[in-house]
Design an enzyme around this catalytic site. Structure first.
Site, mmCIF file in Angstrom:
data_model
loop_
_atom_site.group_PDB
_atom_site.id
_atom_site.type_symbol
_atom_site.label_atom_id
_atom_site.label_comp_id
_atom_site.label_asym_id
_atom_site.label_seq_id
_atom_site.Cartn_x
_atom_site.Cartn_y
_atom_site.Cartn_z
ATOM 1 N N GLU A 15 -7.296 3.963 12.642
ATOM 2 C CA GLU A 15 -6.145 4.025 13.543
ATOM 3 C C GLU A 15 -6.118 5.384 14.218
ATOM 4 O OE1 GLU A 15 -2.243 4.464 11.484
ATOM 5 O OE2 GLU A 15 -3.397 4.001 9.666
ATOM 6 N N ASP A 71 0.844 -1.202 0.000
ATOM 7 C CA ASP A 71 0.000 0.000 0.000
ATOM 8 C C ASP A 71 0.873 1.243 0.000
ATOM 9 O OD1 ASP A 71 0.042 1.393 2.750
ATOM 10 O OD2 ASP A 71 -0.338 -0.672 3.334
#
Length: 223
Positions: free
Chosen positions: A114, A23
């Protein structure tokens, strides 16, 4: 007996199958997608948006580069829970790169959950966080017909959702754990769909491992 043994070996091989991916975001402005493909990578997840006001400046060029290299690709949205509704952020994500179609080359969008400067849990209680994620997920599904993948790590998921199992039957798990093993999986998921196993990949960004075969990865892309 012999046929049963062959079937058992084939099943074990299938279980251990894995596909390399990675990613990226604008922090990796120059990515050699063709080299990554030649080295064995078959998918990439690209940062598209944050909240309801930020578009990653490298998303478009990264997406084009990944497509031209033959990689299965998709976008991800960095969640700002509580700063606007999950529905609003899902709409923003879809409008700016997070869309999906059953073409076998486009992964369902990924919701990145997150901590950031707003605090570990963005000021939300566990029940409010679960409700926010569900608002995002349900809106994405209502518009596109597929549920988004959920990216998280065990400590965040436990602290901020109370280790909720609300998404086990709907949303694929992208588990962040930088280790040689997956370890304990949070939230009641029986397994991870993708494992982010390192924050360093040879061709940029983070290393990700799809838990299955290439055909399984294509099935995920087809929804």
């Amino acid at each position: 007996m012999k046929s049963a043994l062959v079937a058992s070996i084939a099943f074990a091989a299938a279980v251990k199958a894995a596909v390399q991916g990675f990613d990226i975001s604008h922090y990796q402005p120059n990515v050699n997608f063709a080299a990554a493909y030649n080295a064995g990578a078959r998918f990439v997840i690209i940062k598209a948006t944050e909240g309801t006001s930020y578009i990653d400046p490298s998303f478009s060029s990264h997406y084009t580069g990944a497509t031209n290299a033959g990689l299965i690709r998709g976008g991800y949205h960095f969640a700002h829970p509580g700063q606007s509704t999950g529905k609003a952020q899902a709409d923003y994500f879809i409008a700016h790169g997070g869309g999906w179609s059953a073409d076998g080359r486009t992964l369902p969008g990924m919701l990145d959950l997150e901590a950031e400067s707003a605090g570990q849990c963005w000021g939300l209680s566990a029940s409010a966080m679960v409700a926010w994620i569900k608002d995002f997920s349900d809106r994405y599904h209502a518009r596109l017909g597929v549920y988004p993948m959920l990216y998280t790590n065990p400590s965040w998921w436990t602290a901020c959702t109370g280790n909720s199992g609300a998404f086990v039957n709907t949303n694929p798990l992208v588990l962040a754990r930088y280790s040689s093993t997956v370890g304990t999986i949070p939230g009641g998921w029986p397994y991870q769909t993708i494992w982010q196993n390192s924050d360093s990949y040879a061709y940029g960004g983070d290393s990700e491992i799809f838990n299955g075969s290439l055909e399984g990865l294509k099935r995920l892309a087809r929804g």
